[in-house]
Design an enzyme around this catalytic site. Sequence first.
Site, short mmCIF file in Angstrom:
data_model
loop_
_atom_site.label_atom_id
_atom_site.label_comp_id
_atom_site.label_asym_id
_atom_site.label_seq_id
_atom_site.Cartn_x
_atom_site.Cartn_y
_atom_site.Cartn_z
N ASP A 1 -0.78 -7.00 1.71
CA ASP A 1 -1.18 -6.92 0.31
C ASP A 1 -0.94 -5.53 -0.27
O ASP A 1 -0.92 -4.54 0.47
CB ASP A 1 -2.68 -7.26 0.17
CG ASP A 1 -3.55 -6.36 1.04
OD1 ASP A 1 -3.15 -6.09 2.18
OD2 ASP A 1 -4.62 -5.92 0.57
N GLU A 2 -0.78 -5.50 -1.55
CA GLU A 2 -0.80 -4.25 -2.33
C GLU A 2 0.08 -3.15 -1.74
O GLU A 2 -0.32 -1.98 -1.72
CB GLU A 2 -2.25 -3.75 -2.47
CG GLU A 2 -3.12 -4.74 -3.20
CD GLU A 2 -4.61 -4.41 -3.13
OE1 GLU A 2 -5.31 -4.74 -4.10
OE2 GLU A 2 -5.09 -3.85 -2.13
N ALA A 3 1.25 -3.52 -1.27
CA ALA A 3 2.16 -2.52 -0.69
C ALA A 3 3.00 -1.90 -1.81
O ALA A 3 4.23 -1.98 -1.83
CB ALA A 3 3.04 -3.18 0.37
#
Length: 551
Positions: free
Chosen positions: A345-347
Site C-alpha cells: 500500500d501507499e508506495a
Amino acid sequence: MSGLSWRAGAAAITGLVLAVTVAVERAGDAEGRAPRTEAPAVAAAAPRIVPAPVSLQRRPGPAFTLTPQTRLVVRDRRATGVAELTAVLLRRSTGYPVPVTDGASYGGHDVLFALDGPASLGDEGYTLAVHGRGVRLTAHAAEGLFRGVQTLRQLLPGRIESATVRPGPWAAPAVAITDRPRFAWRGAMLDVARHFYGVDDVKRYLDLAALYKVNVLHLHLTDDQGWRLEIEKWPRLTTVGGRTEVGGGRGGYYTQEQYTEIVRYAAARYVTVVPEIDIPGHTNAALTAYPELTCDGTAPPVHTGIDVGFSSLCVRAGVTYRFLDDVIREVAALTPGRYLHVGGDEAYDTSRADYKAFMAHARQVVRGHGKRLVGWTQVATTPQDPDSLAQYYHAAHGDDPRTKWAHAAADQHMKLIMSPAARAYLDMKYTAADRLGTDWAGLVDTRTSYDWDPVTFIAGLSPGDVHGVEAALWTETAASMAEVEYLAYPRLAGVAERGWSPATGRSWADYAPRLAAQGPRWTVLGVRFHRDPAVPWPAGTGGETTAPSGG
Ligand code: ACM
C-alpha cells in the site's frame, strides 16, 4: 417467528438445520441422564449471542447448570485440546474441578464434545444442544468445537469469564443451535509497528477476538516506525529498526521464538496468524537499519511521526532482491498458515514501473516459499495469481474511485478481504470529541461499523468475490492496551458478526441488545470498551465514556 424460536438461516441451509436438530434430539434421548440436582427455571430473556448463530431455538424444559460434578466428556482425542482449554476457563471462575474425561455417557451437568457431526458442518460449523440433560456440542472438526465453545460461554453468565472464583449459579438456557460461518476469513489486524505490543498483549487481543469467532490474526509487523520480527539473516532490522515507535518510545520486537509462541498460541485456538511485511513502501525502519536498501546508500532519519508514503526499498538494487528472498523465506518458515501479507500500500515513493516490477517479483518469491500472497488493494493493479487475496481498505462510500481496484482484483479472480476504512478501521474516531483515533475515513461509531454488508458494499461484486472481512486496528494514536481495547470494542464484535452470520436478518435493532449483553462480560474481562450511548447497556456494565489514558 414465535416467542420461543428465532431463525435467520438462508434457505440453502434449512436442510442442514433440520438434519442436525433431529440428530441432537436423538443424542439427548439416548445419552442424557437425569440431572443430579434441581435445575433452575428457563431464563426469560432470549439468549444474546454475537455473532448471531445461523439458527437458535429456545427449548422448553430446565436450563443446564454447571456444578461441582460437571465433567467435560470427550470421545475422540481430537477434541481433547478444545476441552482442556474450556476446562481452564470454567475452573477459574466456578472453582469447580471440571475434569476432562473420556467416556461414552454424559450426565445432566456434563458437556460432551463430540466429533460425529456431518461433513456438511464444514470445519468450523457446530451444533449445540443445551438442556437439563446436559450439553452436547457436536462438530465435524475440532475447530468447530472451539467455535461452539464461544457460543456456550455467551449462554453462561458473564462472570464465567472471571479470572477468580465467583459465586454461581452457572445456568445456561435450554437451546438448540446450529451454526457455521458465512465467510472463511474473519480477521483482526493489529498494528504492532506504530506502537509495539508484547506477546502477552497480543495473546489477550487474540483471546478477546476469538470470543467472537475471529479466525485470523493479521499482524502488521513492519512499518516506517519499527520492524518487529527478528530476521536472522538481517539482524539489524530489529536491533536497530525495532528500537523506535510513534512518539519516540522504546519500541521492541519479537524474537523468532517469541513469534513462534504467538503462532502456537493462536493455532491452539484455531486462529491463523497472517504476518505482514509491508513492502516496498512503509519501510523507513528497514532503511535506517540497512542503508544499502536505499537508492543513495544513505540511512534516512528514524521516523516517529504518523505520516505515510515517503519511504521505499530501492527496487533496482540487487541487494533488495536478496533482502526480499531472505525475509520472505524466514517469515514463511515461521508461518504454518497458507498466507503471507506483503502490504504493497501507499508506495508513493516508488515509481509505477518499479512497483510493478517489484510486485511481480514479490509474487514469485512468496509462491516460491510455498505461500499465497495477500496485499492491500493496490496489489490488484499488478498481475497476481487467482489464489492471492486483495485486502480492500479505502474509505469508500461506494463511489470511491478506488473501488475499481476491487474490481481489478475480481477481474483477475483474486478474492477480496473487506476492510473498508469507513466501517472496519478500528482506529477511526467514534465521535468528533474522541481524543484517540484518526478521522480520514470519517467518524465511525458502533452502528456505522456494523451497518454494512461485505458483498454489497462495493457495487458490482458478487458473493464469490469476497473471501471474508477484517477489522483493522492501526496504532498511531494507541499507545497502551487500554487505548487499543477502547478503539476495538465494541466495533470489533460487529465486524466479526459481519464475517460469521448470515446476511439475511441482520439489523442494528436486532444486534444492539445482543451487543449490549457483551458489556457485563467485557467488564468482568477488564476490557476498557467504548460505552457507546447508542447501545442499551444493562445496569452494572462498565466501559468508558471517554478514552482511557495510559493503563
Ligand atoms: C492502509 O490503510 N494503508 C492499508
